[in-house]
Design a protein around this motif. Sequence first.
Motif, short mmCIF file in Angstrom:
data_model
loop_
_atom_site.label_atom_id
_atom_site.label_comp_id
_atom_site.label_asym_id
_atom_site.label_seq_id
_atom_site.Cartn_x
_atom_site.Cartn_y
_atom_site.Cartn_z
N VAL A 167 3.36 4.30 40.30
CA VAL A 167 1.91 3.82 39.86
C VAL A 167 1.22 2.50 40.34
N ALA A 171 -2.14 1.81 42.42
CA ALA A 171 -2.99 1.05 41.98
C ALA A 171 -3.53 0.10 43.10
N GLN A 174 -5.29 2.68 45.57
CA GLN A 174 -6.73 3.16 45.29
C GLN A 174 -8.13 2.68 45.75
N HIS A 211 -7.64 -1.35 39.60
CA HIS A 211 -7.43 -0.34 38.52
C HIS A 211 -6.34 -1.17 37.75
N LEU A 214 -4.11 1.15 35.38
CA LEU A 214 -2.72 1.66 36.31
C LEU A 214 -1.74 0.71 36.47
#
Length: 238
Positions: A167, A171, A174, A211, A214
């Motif tokens: 995750v 982040a 992304q 993000h 996230l």
Amino acid sequence: MNKITHVLIWAGIFAAAMAFVESAVVVYLRALYYPEGFVFPLKIMDQHILITEIIREASTMIMLLMIGIIAVKGSLSRFAVFIYSFAIWDIFYYVYLVFLLGWPSSFFTWDLLFLIPVTWVGPVLCPVINSLTMILLAVIILNYKEKDEFFRLSFIEWLLLIVGSIVIIVAYTQPYMGYMLTRFTISEMIHFKEKTNLIEYSSAFVPVSFHWILFSIGQILFFWSITHVIIRMKKNIA
């Protein structure tokens, strides 16, 4: 001084010294490509310099991993020393850059973090938070390992760490991938024909938003795993 403290001190010194080498490379690169200071968008590097930089990043990870392999025995202890060394290296990297270049100006300054396998970006605060978390996890693992040679992370604890890591990586990647996928498909990015077009487009990338949700989810999963370890071990001791 117990064995764990001894390992942490010497591994920390090595990682901190290694961080200066990393910082020095950045000073040289910025003198070449960003004489007025580092800002996005990224300058287009000569291909051989870009390849050299990617190999250097991979070599850095190998060197940090070797610290754990040389310093301790057992895969879990080696993992702990690796993430501890990585964290010390990353924190001191920024400390030296502040001293050498007066950069970053704040914890929310955007930074180019990695180039493998794609561009990672994020506010400086984020890798610092990750590093502090890794130090905490490493110390906990080594402490319990010292008390009980049969100590292991459970399946759920590994799962939380792995999912949390994925995750966090999403982040960081992304912003760049979101930008690139507006023009190229993943297949085109891997097997692109018009190399010049892809490089020129990627070099115009300027991160706008991070993000945080996230990133926060990833950190929560990390702390969930750490908390699970502590609670489990307290029950076992009781």
